[in-house]
Design an enzyme around this catalytic site. Structure first.
Site, PDB file in Angstrom:
ATOM      1  N   ARG A   1       0.868  -1.182   0.000  1.00  0.00           N
ATOM      2  CA  ARG A   1       0.000   0.000   0.000  1.00  0.00           C
ATOM      3  C   ARG A   1       0.906   1.233   0.000  1.00  0.00           C
ATOM      4  NH1 ARG A   1      -4.202  -2.262   4.515  1.00  0.00           N
ATOM      5  NH2 ARG A   1      -5.723  -3.214   3.118  1.00  0.00           N
TER       6      ARG A   1
ATOM      7  N   ASP B   1      -4.136  -7.229  18.588  1.00  0.00           N
ATOM      8  CA  ASP B   1      -4.412  -6.053  19.412  1.00  0.00           C
ATOM      9  C   ASP B   1      -5.185  -6.419  20.678  1.00  0.00           C
ATOM     10  OD1 ASP B   1      -6.761  -6.651  18.024  1.00  0.00           O
ATOM     11  OD2 ASP B   1      -6.763  -4.794  16.866  1.00  0.00           O
TER      12      ASP B   1
ATOM     13  N   ASN C   1       7.322 -10.423   4.973  1.00  0.00           N
ATOM     14  CA  ASN C   1       5.950 -10.203   5.427  1.00  0.00           C
ATOM     15  C   ASN C   1       5.633 -11.086   6.627  1.00  0.00           C
ATOM     16  OD1 ASN C   1       3.272  -9.504   5.665  1.00  0.00           O
ATOM     17  ND2 ASN C   1       2.594 -10.765   3.960  1.00  0.00           N
TER      18      ASN C   1
ATOM     19  N   HIS D   1     -10.612   5.091   8.918  1.00  0.00           N
ATOM     20  CA  HIS D   1     -10.209   3.763   8.451  1.00  0.00           C
ATOM     21  C   HIS D   1     -11.373   3.175   7.655  1.00  0.00           C
ATOM     22  CE1 HIS D   1      -9.399  -0.578   8.674  1.00  0.00           C
ATOM     23  NE2 HIS D   1      -8.155  -0.293   8.964  1.00  0.00           N
TER      24      HIS D   1
END
Length: 612
Positions: A162, A364, A220, A388
């Site tokens: 991105r 998270d 990644n 977002h």
């Protein structure tokens, strides 16, 4: 520093798509709102009682050692400046005011005590002119007494193919860097093949950010590996031993003032806490995703709104029941905060360790619940927001659902009672719904997630790289996981696909479920072919078709689900077997994860994954 800026008074957003009313509302008259200043015509009132204009007084009173806050502004002209306040019910009052007359570039300061906001309420700045008066207000900032030592913040951005989005956020930070006094460093963990450094604007932004920018290329390892790299780098420098690390997604629309607000709050917190930023919906910029959230761990349900929390709320609208403006007046306690923006003090890392090598999904939530067990709660701070992509516009039936399921079970094993009877019922119910809805790839995804959980902690040793490849290979075997254009569906003429809408939800769910199972087993279907909108693709409706064309939640294509008796029976048998294994073996596997967690979350393990 004698005072610490907690937030700036801004009058326009970071992009034209963002309404200026989120920053300041022109209640009467006419005003010109710029990013850093506002000009009032005669007989005008401008209120800062808005999402970004409010100072979250209740949160500061509860969590910080601060007892008073000031708002200062540079003023030219004639008019009234007043500091408004609200309570838990949103009732307004004025706590300080000053009338100015024919002033030029004069600094005005209003001060309020933080002593009447424990359960809720905020402060804001209102501006007003009468007939014949004009007023310009600029350089507005809210300040509190500075701590003895300022703890700087290092922003860490994880990105993977991105490049343009990431570059835009770096440019936004660079454009505001002179105001971001507490921004110490920016770490970019680039895990893609389309690299940020390949873009034309990268060289300039690197020059603008100078030694603050640290650009790292690595394999990644998902969001967990990208974000953790920032923690890893900051913890490796003794000069930043007492720093904060602010996680930030690469594809958000950034409000740079977020760095100021979250850093200041952390600096004056009575004890170290995780400070979360809120998410606003990118495709609907006036909407707040949720005021604060928690997870029902044992039933694998993240994203649950805390009671009294605003949820998908129009911040420029009113509550349908109370008819009051949508403001988060009541203070909320969060269970965790998404990593679209989340600040973690170094003490939390010292006591709690690093994130789990989950690749992504639930990293998270797991980290916040682990930190809470060590005495570090998570506080979601109103007014600290980024935009977002809307979650409801992301399709559930994707390869990342594997990580969502597997990691949710691991998190439940680590931080919940882990009632295996309850968990088994939850998974079985999901499997039945997927099979009835002819989502065979999603059913296989669930089965693989449970199987890999039962493999134990060894499944996490490579950070998720092989699991990502394998789940994509598995899902590729199921045609309904592939997306098509509605005008180009293989084997089906476009004009033959008509919408067949869903009936209301069944009142007797179990009875309908059994009936649908029996009908499918016998090959009985009410409809041969039809199209179903994304918001009506419920199992009780899609199970009525032999073949159904379902719109993706992202509205960018369709998927074709066709009933296959052999697949249904095979996946049902495999699913029941693995869920039975979970009931029998789950407790022993739970202990394996608990024993392995200190090593999995160690600095040494992440150094191994980074090949350092």
């Amino acid at each position: 520093m004698t005072d610490l800026t907690t937030q700036r008074g801004l009058y326009a957003g970071p992009a034209p798509t963002v309404s200026k009313d989120l920053y300041a509302e022109v209640c009467t008259g006419s005003a010109v709102r710029d990013r850093d200043a506002v000009r009032l015509a005669p007989a005008t009132k401008v209120s800062g009682n808005t999402y970004f204009g409010r100072f979250p007084a209740s949160y500061w009173q509860r969590w910080s050692t601060v007892t008073e806050v000031s708002v200062e502004a540079v003023v030219t002209g004639t008019g009234l400046l007043s500091m408004g306040a609200s309570d838990v019910e949103g009732e307004p009052r004025v706590v300080a005011a000053e009338q100015v007359a024919d002033v030029k570039q004069t600094k005005v300061t209003l001060t309020a005590q933080l002593d009447k906001f424990y359960d809720g309420g905020a402060l804001w700045l209102d501006l007003e002119t009468e007939g014949g008066q004009t007023l310009r207000v600029e350089q507005v900032r809210w300040t509190v007494e500075a701590p003895e030592k300022i703890r700087p913040t290092a922003v860490t951005i994880c990105t993977m193919n991105r490049a343009d989005d990431c570059l835009k956020n770096l440019q936004a930070l660079a454009a505001d860097v002179s105001s971001l006094e507490t921004l110490d460093a920016i770490y970019v963990a680039d895990q893609g093949t389309d690299l940020v450094e390949s873009r034309d604007g990268f060289e300039q932004v690197a020059k603008d950010l100078a030694d603050k920018l640290h650009y790292i290329k690595q394999p990644n390892l998902g969001g967990a590996g990208g974000f953790t790299r920032g923690l890893y780098e900051v913890a490796g420098h003794t000069a930043t031993e007492h720093a904060n690390v602010l996680f930030m997604d690469d594809d958000v629309l950034l409000e740079p003032d977020l760095v100021i607000r979250m850093t200041a709050f952390s600096n004056r917190a009575a004890n170290p806490i995780i400070v979360g930023g809120q998410m606003l919906n990118l495709f609907h910029p006036n909407q707040l995703h949720v005021g604060a959230e928690y997870a029902r761990l044992n039933t694998l349900e993240p994203g649950q709104p805390v009671e009294h929390s605003l949820t998908t709320a129009d911040l420029l609208g009113v509550d349908e029941e109370t008819l009051k403006p949508n403001r988060q007046e009541r203070r909320l306690d969060a269970g965790y905060n998404g990593w679209w923006s989340c600040l973690i003090p170094y003490e939390v890392v010292q006591a709690t360790g690093y994130p789990m090598p989950f690749f992504f999904q639930w990293d998270d939530a797991e980290y916040s619940y682990r930190a809470r067990a060590h005495g570090f709660p998570t506080v979601t701070l109103p007014g600290a927001g980024v935009w977002h992509a809307d979650f409801h516009m992301k399709d559930w039936d994707e390869w990342h659902r594997y990580f969502n399921l597997r990691n949710s079970i691991i998190t439940a094993a680590l931080h919940s009672p882990f009632n295996l009877n309850l968990l088994s019922r939850v998974l079985l119910a999901q499997l039945v719904r997927y099979l009835l809805g002819m989502q065979y790839g999603l059913s296989a995804t669930l089965i693989k997630a449970v199987e890999d959980f039962l493999e134990g902690p060894e499944i996490l040793r490579d950070g998720g790289v092989e699991a990502m490849k394998e789940i994509r290979r598995i899902r590729d075997q199921y045609p309904e996981t592939k997306r098509h254009k509605a005008t180009d569906v293989p084997g089906i003429a476009s004009n033959d696909i008509g919408i067949i809408n869903s009936a209301p939800p069944p009142s007797r769910t179990v009875v309908v479920l059994i009936k649908r199972l029996l009908d499918q087993t016998r090959g009985r279907h009410r409809f041969g072919l039809g199209a179903v909108p994304a918001d009506e693709a419920h199992w009780w409706h899609t199970s009525l078709f032999t073949t159904v064309v379902v719109t993706d939640a992202g509205q960018d294509g369709v998927r074709v689900r066709s009933y296959d008796r052999a697949k249904t029976l095979d996946l049902a048998k495999r699913g029941i077997r693995v869920i039975q294994r979970l009931r029998k073996e789950g407790s022993a596997v739970q202990e394996q994860y608990k024993r392995a967690m200190p090593e999995l979350t160690s600095r040494e393990n992440w150094a191994r994954l980074y090949d350092l």
